[in-house]
Structures are given as structure tokens and as C-alpha cells.
Design an enzyme around this catalytic site. Sequence first.
Site, PDB file in Angstrom:
ATOM      1  N   GLU B 689     106.395  67.097  42.114  1.00  8.63           N
ATOM      2  CA  GLU B 689     106.427  65.667  41.786  1.00  8.63           C
ATOM      3  C   GLU B 689     105.453  65.343  40.645  1.00  8.63           C
ATOM      4  O   GLU B 689     104.656  64.420  40.743  1.00  8.63           O
ATOM      5  CB  GLU B 689     106.121  64.818  43.016  1.00  8.63           C
ATOM      6  CG  GLU B 689     107.217  64.796  44.057  1.00  8.63           C
ATOM      7  CD  GLU B 689     108.434  64.013  43.613  1.00  8.63           C
ATOM      8  OE1 GLU B 689     108.284  63.088  42.780  1.00  8.63           O
ATOM      9  OE2 GLU B 689     109.546  64.355  44.060  1.00  8.63           O
ATOM     10  N   ASP B 690     105.506  66.141  39.591  1.00 12.54           N
ATOM     11  CA  ASP B 690     104.755  65.869  38.365  1.00 12.54           C
ATOM     12  C   ASP B 690     103.248  66.000  38.507  1.00 12.54           C
ATOM     13  O   ASP B 690     102.513  65.522  37.662  1.00 12.54           O
ATOM     14  CB  ASP B 690     105.060  64.459  37.832  1.00 12.54           C
ATOM     15  CG  ASP B 690     106.372  64.437  37.109  1.00 12.54           C
ATOM     16  OD1 ASP B 690     106.713  65.477  36.537  1.00 12.54           O
ATOM     17  OD2 ASP B 690     107.041  63.401  37.128  1.00 12.54           O
ATOM     18  N   ALA B 691     102.777  66.612  39.582  1.00 11.68           N
ATOM     19  CA  ALA B 691     101.338  66.828  39.650  1.00 11.68           C
ATOM     20  C   ALA B 691     100.945  67.899  38.647  1.00 11.68           C
ATOM     21  O   ALA B 691     101.800  68.640  38.143  1.00 11.68           O
ATOM     22  CB  ALA B 691     100.933  67.226  41.050  1.00 11.68           C
ATOM     23  N   GLY B 842     101.418  62.740  34.770  1.00 17.19           N
ATOM     24  CA  GLY B 842     101.230  63.348  36.078  1.00 17.19           C
ATOM     25  C   GLY B 842      99.797  63.201  36.524  1.00 17.19           C
ATOM     26  O   GLY B 842      98.916  62.928  35.712  1.00 17.19           O
ATOM     27  N   ARG B 874     114.725  65.311  32.269  1.00 20.19           N
ATOM     28  CA  ARG B 874     114.106  64.386  31.313  1.00 20.19           C
ATOM     29  C   ARG B 874     114.393  64.768  29.876  1.00 20.19           C
ATOM     30  O   ARG B 874     114.236  63.932  28.977  1.00 20.19           O
ATOM     31  CB  ARG B 874     112.607  64.349  31.545  1.00 20.19           C
ATOM     32  CG  ARG B 874     112.355  63.862  32.956  1.00 20.19           C
ATOM     33  CD  ARG B 874     110.930  63.643  33.239  1.00 20.19           C
ATOM     34  NE  ARG B 874     110.818  63.319  34.652  1.00 20.19           N
ATOM     35  CZ  ARG B 874     109.846  63.711  35.421  1.00 20.19           C
ATOM     36  NH1 ARG B 874     108.853  64.421  34.895  1.00 20.19           N
ATOM     37  NH2 ARG B 874     109.814  63.388  36.674  1.00 20.19           N
TER      38      ARG B 874
END
Lengths: 277, 1075
Positions: B689-691, B842, B874
Site C-alpha cells: 500500500e505504497d509504504a 508513500g 499508475r
Amino acid sequence: MELEVIEKDKYNLNLIIRGISLEMINAIRRIILSWVPAMAIDEVIILKNDSPLYDEILAHRIGLIPLKTDLETYRLPADCECGGFGCPSCQVSLTCEVVNDSKNNLIIYSGDLKTNDPNIVPVNPNIPIVKIGSGSSLIFEAYATLGRSRTHIKWQPVSNIFFRYLPNITFESEKCNNCPDKCIVSRMCPEKLYDFSDEKIPILQKDYWKSCTLCNACEKNCPEKAIKVEGENDNYLFFIESDGVLPFNTILKKAFEIFYAIIDEFIEKLEQVEVKE
Amino acid sequence: MILQEIPGFKIKFGKILVGKPKVREADGATMEITPIEARIRELSYAADITLEMTPITIDERTQREEPEETLDIYIGKIPIMLKSCRCPLEHLSEQELINRGEDPLDPGGYFIINGTERVLVTQEDLAPNRILAEEASRSSSATHQAKVFSTRSGFRAPVTIERKKDGNLRVSFPSVPGKIPLAILMRALGLHSDREIFEAISENEEIQKELIPVIDVASEIQVVKDSKKSQQNALDYIGKRVAIGQTKDYRIRRALQVLDRYLLPHIGNSEEDRIKKSYYLGQMAQKVMELALILREPDDKDHYANKRLKLAGDLFTSLFRVAFLNLVKDIKYQLERTAVRGRAPNIKTAVRADVITERIRHALATGNWVGGKAGVSQLLNRTNHVGTLSHLRRVISPLSRSQPHFEARDLHPTQWGKICPAETPEGPNCGLVKNLALSSIISIGSDTRIIENILFDLGVIPINEVKNVKGEKIKVFLNGKLVGIHQKYDAFIREIREKRRRGEIGQYINIGYYRDSKEIQINCDAGRATRPLLLLRNMKSQINVDYVEKIKQGKIGWSDFIDKGIIEYLDAEEEENAYIAMFEEDIKPEHTHLEISPAAILGICASIIPFPEHNQSPRNTYEAGMVKQALGLFAANMHLRLDTRGHTLHYPQQPLVITSPMEIVGFNKRPAGQNFLIAMMSFEGFNIEDAIIINKASIERGLARSHFFRTYDAEERKYPGGEVDKFEIPERGVRGFKSAESYRLLSEEDGIIEPETKVNGGDVLIGRTSPPRFIKSYEEFELMQPNRRETSKNMRHNEKGIVDTVIISETVDGNKLVKIKVRDLRVPELGDKFSSRHGQKGVLGLMVDEADMPFTSSGVIPDIIINPHAMPSRMTLGQLFEGISGKIACNTGKLGDATAFEWKNITKLQENLVEAGFEFNGRETMYNGITGRKYEAGIYCTPIYYQKLYHLVADKLHARARGPVQILTRQPTEGRAREGGLRFGEMERDCLVGHGSALLLKERLLDESDKTIILVCEKCGLLAVYDRNRDKRYCPVCSEGTTISKVICSYAFKLLLQEMMSLGLAPRLKLKEKI
């Protein structure tokens, strides 16, 4: 186990190690990286700071200056008799007092640090700390201690340490049917390990193993699958890069010392365990 | 300007003068100020305005005017825009600016009001004085309409002609209620016959046929063969609407007055202009009719030729006009007052300079402009340099945010090169708040009369001579006003354009030809968005090698190219006639112009993005929004500045991959970010999740460290009655005295904290005592003086730091002013927000020891590990190319160029990467740092420029066990700033209800919130009271003797009961024994 030194100078140690397991060589790497102690400035008392940098930034910069380390005389503060409060056997005091009375700006370098132990000095006197203006001054006291890079990176004894597989490239010339165009393989190799003398058949350089990274670009791009790239099992190229904090022999010796100490401790603990019949 | 005054006296106004930025100190001395002084001392960077005034006395008998001596009178202060022609900084060299405490790269263009930097944001508006014909909305009674916003010196009067369903044309304009038939209005304006009306509208027979019902309506006022009488009747028709119940004479006079003043005021307000107005109305009617008969397309409201941008100058003009009229009114009032008292008029005392000063200052400080516009002046964004520049180039459309306005929000083709296609906010303001493109320049107006004369010289036939002309008639409009016709449009247009290129007329004069409607539109007004283009002659631009050399030597500059006619500015209207080649190699014989650089269509923020043409477009929009949040070096004079809050990055770096606009914008000198080495792989699942996973060693080496600043200030205020605040360590006994311990950090001498002191949340920074709030009338000989109050300045809760700067100075009122800047080191920590330049944001998810980090076969350890899932949906290929370009830059030592649209063959980039000694796709062979195993797959591992965004965990982290409650409800306060509680909301409550955990529910909602014990009279059920003096409970209704019981309830419930009682209700509680 076979050991072969490819290169050794003040800052680089490159080895070929044959017949060592992956776990073992990685353990050596990790022990050197995070267990072998080194000297670094841990506390800075800033008495006067006219520089544009804040005290925190300055302290951080000073902390990162690599210092020549003496593992014989000094002990880790945690293991020291003084209990970590700071005594001559676990702490070195360095001072810096620079007053810029010239008309121009002045850069303060690591060489401006004065030490009370001539063995503990910055490895390089030309590391800039801060630039101060005319009439400004910088006065501070710093205390260097031994430490481990697990706590902070400044105590890292090497600047880089890594290994890779010794490569083995096999070329099946019977499979190569001499592509009509130039051989694409030789062009695709990022390390340029193929000679261009004969453009139809790829010719591998003799000392390709020194730089081949096992990227498999040649294998993937050969339309006839005539090339095969493999890493030799249990044979590695091992690289240590140092900034001069400690000599390589000391680093390695200390690493094994720690390794043995861990094993000894383990065995000792194991013996203490009472086994139920 | 002449001001008629009380009998026998008047004042003549002369020239107006604006001086240098100055301040009038409390001791009366006037001193010039520098911007940095204004910022620190909370002053306004404003200059005196003086006006030449000549008092004239009129002899009562002879009526002879006797002018007295002309005086320069100070009438107020006007804020000075930084680096404008009135600002002393304008011509200073870099070193001189540094000596004055300014950042040499500061763009200027803003104002300083009370120490805060304020921008006047450019306002977009529909072009005034242009006829726009469109189809009427379905709900109205009309089919088509033409509208014009007639504007003259700030007065805006919309005029609409509507074509009704029965074919009638009706006009509406301000101050006249209802709609007037066109024919009657034209008669009233002085057209004598139906024939003239026909001709004024159109010569097209088809249209004339349709006009019969229009003329028909006028029959009620028509008097056969007496046009004079008809006109009188027409005027009376209008007069009956504006002056009901007056005499006919008066009605006609009123009607004429209304026509002169409120109908199409931009044409004029004198008698001669009436006939022109009727022709103008004819033009409008023609447009409506043509539209109705499908002879023309409806006008496009969103076409950028129909938009005008109001810059700070226009905004100031309208503000100053109002302020000045207020002043004149005030002078009049003051003079009348002195006259009534029988004293000799004295202009010096009659002019109150505060009128203008305060009006302007207030408008700039609050953003409430004349005409009810809010948000015109905004606080300048100082997050980073790019944010500042972008803020100065912002354009706001006044359309309301609540209505959809889909068309107005859409990107219009005519915005090409003028408005950035990527930079606009998301959400309610999307498409309404815009930003100027890099090369966009707003036109400066030139004198209409001069241009008009030039047009006549070039063979334009004035309208009043048109009647007898035969042959082709091309209408010529100047700023939307019909000036005449021309017969050979081709040569005429060419000649005007050549004149502009030769510099004979202004560079901002644009001419557009509409072939379909046979119109020529010439514009010379201010506020058109124009853009520069290279002119092509014989398929070649006029730039040659010589020029290139001279530019390099600095011998010639931009304006020389304009003067030589090599580059010219085109507005949206003229651009419709141009055929512009994108690149030099595309030029064909039909091309008229050549684009200077296609990358110049982007705005400031979008220009920071490398390879934007390879990104999905919303990603560029996200990034354009995010660069404004990136920490960097916001101003070189940050040590001197005392912004209320701010951040600085410790080691800002220039990106490895740059774009050419970056250099121009100054991003390379005031960067906001650092080059991170990234590996794109998964790692223990901590980057889902974009961390972002970060190398702990990188942080310890100083990666992405920043400082946060907050400035606290306090003033020693003076109160009426001679009381004053005092900076001191409060004495025991002062109201609100904390404890001696809390004041330990303060200096004994002045009660102010020392620099380099470590402070924590709630610590006192400035000790201060104030006089008691209500001074009770106490006897003079009374011993006890009321206690002073403690009004110290404390650190904010949840914030800590080190006192950085303490500045003691004086405000304009002569009060002692203390400002304290506190700094706090912000080392990256879990939850801090980062972003690449491709809208890929992120938060930090894990910090990994260097030994555990994966390493490449050449020993390189990445700074961060990002998740490959960020890429496929994206489609930010720009990021991958940036990495590849950055890798080449690392190995060759040359910065990568990623200017938009410059790379025509992107595969060349990959070839260069192999050339530089890497795999073509940017991948590396990597080894797991924990196990030592080689990863099967190659891992994309490249340097990418990352930004640290100002959403830091240290500013957001919040939890509380106990803390303050609201006074009214006794419930916990809300929000981090007030140390508030975390709401246990409805859904959480439902959850406990569902579990049946009643006691926990009661604890959360009552015991831990606003539990109280109330007293209730069991007899009447109303609230009882406790009398402490007698230690007795009693019911005020039933008086003593009844049983009073304690009831536990929420304090909010007690409030409800009391509130109901205040409404005259009697809420009775019926008590029962608890079983």
C-alpha cells in the site's frame, strides 16, 4: 577452503574464497558490518557556534568523521569498568577551537580537531565540517568512544563489504549458428566482457570473472541459447572497502574473535542446561 | 480634478505622488524601511501618497476664483509591491540584496502587510465590452440571447438582448426594471425611422424579414411621420418605468439620464454617444438574429479570447478608487463641519490620511476586496521556492465552487501555452484555480484612441460613413467595439501585424480575423493572456547563429528579439489565425509561427517533473500539487526570517535528472528534495500500500533530515488608563501564577528565555503580566490593589525544540515586541511522508539495518525500497525513465536532461544506459542481506529524486488519557491543538451495544466524559439546589422540606433540562428507587 587475494591496498581488499558456504560468508559480512567496533565521536559540547549550521547539524557532521581506531587500548563503554560514564580507557577527548580573524570565509576541516590521544585522529584531515564567516568562531569539545554500527552507522568499521558468486560462463559453440547480423550478445553485456574482434562469434574476455555480475544479459539475449551463465556454488568473490579506520587484518581478526566468543558463549550456556533423562 | 465645496470655496486636485516605503515611528520620526525590517517588526511595507491640492476661494459677488498656494498633502499610505518600480530593491545587485537581508533569488511581486507577505492573486474574468451570443437556457422564455458586460472605470453594467419565442427582441440593463423592446429603445436613442433601425441591425434580407415583429412592438409609441414625437414617446415609455408617477417632463429627463449613465457606459455618457449606443445595440441584435437563423455559431464563453486576467494593478485600481472616493467624501464632510462652525476652511486638517490607509490595509490583510470578492489577497506560500513562484502565478476564476460548471473547469484548447494543463487542485476547486504557463505573459493595455486613428489611416471606413459604401464589408472591431469597416482585409491585417513587428504600435496589439462572420477583432486592452512565438518567414525563423553567439555573450536579450520582430506575442484570438509548427523540422510552407519550446506549455510546478509526457496525466496533476508540500530551502535568508512556521531540509540536492525550465525557475539553486537510491522490490511486506522501506544507515548519515521552526511572539501592550503589560517573571500571587518551576528557564532580567535553551511542550517562553481585566472602582486609599494577570507565552503542547532566535524590537505603536523562534530537529521516522516527482507518494513503513538491506553485486545498498505494485496501474513511466537517466548521470557525471517532449526516441536512453555500463532496463543482480542468497530476478535499482513532504508524524501524533474539557458541556475538547480526546463515535457505540458490554459503554460515554451529579426534588421533579452556607439542599419551587435525591447523569443532559426551563418548559424527572 582456498583463499586468493586479488587486490589489497590501504582501502580495498578483494578476495576469492573457494569452498565456503553461503551462510558462512554472509555471517562474516554481517559480523564485520554490525559487530566489529570502531571509534567515533559520540558527544559534542558546543561552547561557541557562530556558524550558519545549527548545533544539532554540526554535532551530526562531527559524529560522522571517521577516526583511527585503537581496539587494544580502548574498551566499549558498556564493558568498561567505569560503567560507561567515561574514563581514559573508554573515551577520547577531542577539541576544536577556530576563530576566523581573516577577512574571508573560512572552512573548518576535520584536521582542526585536536586530540589528547595521538592514535585517535581523523582518518582524513580534509573533511569539511562547516564554513564560517569573518569574525566568527567555533569552539567545541567532543568525546569519542568505541561503538558498534548496530547502534549508529558512524561506528561502522568498513565503508562497504559485500560478496558475489564467482561466475562461470559456458559457451556452446556448436549451438551458435553465427547469426547473420552482428552478435547482439556482445553488445548487451553491460560490463562489456565480450570482445568485438570477431563480430559473429562472441569472444569472452579471459578475466571476465572479475567483473561479471551474473546479470544474465547475454544468456537472455542469445537467440540460440548458446550461452549459459551460472554462479559457482560455494565460490565467492569477497570485497571489503575501508575508509582506514582499522586495518583489514584487525577487522577480520576481530570479526572471528567475536564469532568465536558467540559460539563459546553458546556452548557454555548449553553445558549449563541440565538434560532430563 | 475639482471638488465643489461649501459656497465660496473649492479645491483643485493636481498630481498624485507615491514616495518610498517608509514607517512613521511612535516618536514621530519617519524612516525608510527594508522589507526584512517590515517582516520582523510586523510593519507594512508601504509608501506615502501625496496629492497636490489647490484651495480656491470664490468671491461671492464677482464669482472670481482666487487660487491659493498649491500644497502637497499626505493623503495616506499605499503598500508597495516588492521589486516593483517603486521598491528600492528593484535595481539592486545580488550582493546589495544580500546586504539588506534579502534572498537574491526572491521573485518579489508580493506585498508586506503587518509583517505578513501577501499575494494579490490574479483574477480571471469574462472579457468586458465584448458581445457574447449564446442559446438561452431552456428554462427561460427566450430562445437566444446576446450579453455584454459594459465596463467603464470600475462600473460594470451588463446589457442583455433576448430573442423571445415570438421573435421579439427585448433589452435589459441596470436600473431599469423589466425588459424593454429593442425598437423602442433604439427610437429613444435617436434613430428616426424603421428603416434606420433595420439598417442598424442588419443588411441581410433574411434577418430583416425576421425583424418585423421586433418593429411591430414599437407601434404603440409611434407617431406617423413625426420622428421627434416618436422619440419623445419612446423616452416616456422608459421614463414610466424609472420614474413612476412623475410629470412627463421629468420622466423624459430621467429616461435620458438613465440611458446616458446605465446603458452601455463603455461607449460614453454624453449626448453624442446615444446614437453610437443604438448602433451597438444593433450589432448585438444582429448577433442574436444570426445565431437564431443559424448563420453563426454560438460564442464560446470558455474560449480564452473571451477571458481577461486582472492583475494586482487592476485590483489596486478598483480598491484605490473606492478608498479615494471615501476620502473625498470625508474631506467634504470635514470642511462642511468647519464651515458650520464658522471657521476658515483648512485643507490640511480636513484631510484624514487614515481613510485611505486603513481601507487598503484592511482589504489586503483580510482579502475582502471591493465588490464583495473574498480571498483576493492570500498569505504567500513559503513551503519552498517553487511553491512561492507558483503562488505568484496563480489565476482564480470567480465562478462559485458549489456549482458544477463542467465546461468552465475543462481544459480548453485555447489555453495552450497560457495555462498549465497539469497544475490545478483536485476537488471542489478543480479547473477553477489555474496557474500560468511558463511563457505566458499578460498584455499591457495601450491607448485606444491612438490605435483607432491608426486604423483609420490604414483605410478603415468609420461607421457613420458606411452607408454609401458598396462592395465587400468586413467589420472592424477594436476591443469589442465596432469602429468601422474595411474592404481589403488581407492587406490590412498584414499591415497591422507588420507594424507591430516593426514596433510602430505596441507589442500587445493583436488582430484576429473571423472568416465565417467576416469580422476583424483588434485588441489592445490589458489582461489578455498572450504567449511568445517565433515568427516564420519563408519557412525559417529569423534566429541565426549570430544571435545564438550574442545571447551566449549576453549582448542581446529577450526584448531585442521582440523589438526586431523575431518573436511576437499572440493572444488566443490571433492564435486562431496562426498555424504553428511544433518543431523546426515539422515546418511546412503553410506554417506562420514556430513554437519556442513545447515544454513551455507547462506551469512552474509541472516543469519540475522529468519526462512528464510519459506519465498518465493525473499523476502530473498530483505531483504539481505535491511539489508545493516538499521541504527544501525556501529562502536563503531563512536565518533572518521569522515565519510563524516553516521547515528546512538539511542537505537539499539538485536532482540528477533535470529539466531545462528548472534552471530558469531557480529550482537548482533552491532545491526541495534529495536523490535517493531506490530498489523496486518487495521486502518482508512492509512496503505494501505504497509504504516505503528506508535504510536506517541512510537516515543516520543525514538523509531527509529537516528542521521545523515556529515563531512565538508577544507584545507589551498599552491599555487605556495608563496600564501596561510587562515582560517579567510573574510574582507569586499574580492571577494564574503557574509555579516557580515553570519560570525557571526565563532570564531574571527581562523574563524572556535565552537562545539555545531546550524547551518542551507547555514551557514558558516569555513571562508577562497584564493589568486586571476589569478594573473595579476601588477606593483610593484601599490597601489591596487588584491582582495582575499572568499572560505568559507558552510553548505549544505536543511540540518541543530548542530556542533558536530571540528578537526584541518595537512595533509602530512603540510597544516592545518579542519574537522567539524555536527549532526542532526532524529525523525521518515511521509514518513520515515522501514522494517522487511523479505523484507517487508513500509513508515510511519500516527502517531496516544496513546489514539486512539487500545489496547489489557491486555492493551498492539502496536508500529506500518501494513496491513494484506502484507502477502497473499508475503508469508513471516517467519515473522509470528518470531512474535510468539518473543512473547514466551517476556514471557519466553529466546531469540527465528530462525536459518535456525533448526526447523523441526514448529507447536511445536505454542504449545510453548500456553504454554507461548497466543493464538496459536499469536492473541489478541483488543479494538478500539477511540470508545472503541471490535474488532470482533482476531488481530495478536506480537513483530517483525524492521529496520529503511536510506531513510529518511528529506534527500529527496524538493520544490522551486525561486532559482539558470544554467549559460549557464539560465534555473533552476536540483536536490535537487543544489536547483533545479521541471521539468514541456512534459507530463505535453501536459496536459496544452489539456486544452487549453495557458497563464498558457506560464508562466510555458517561464516566470518562461528562459525568455529573444533579439534585432533583422528588416531589416536583425539577432541579434542586445545594446551599453551601447552610449545608442544606432544597427545592426552589417546593421550598424546604421535600426529599431531594442525587441523580447521576451526563452534564449535557443537565444543560438540556436548563435550556428547556429557559424556554418556559418544566422538564420533570420522575424518580424511582434503583432496584
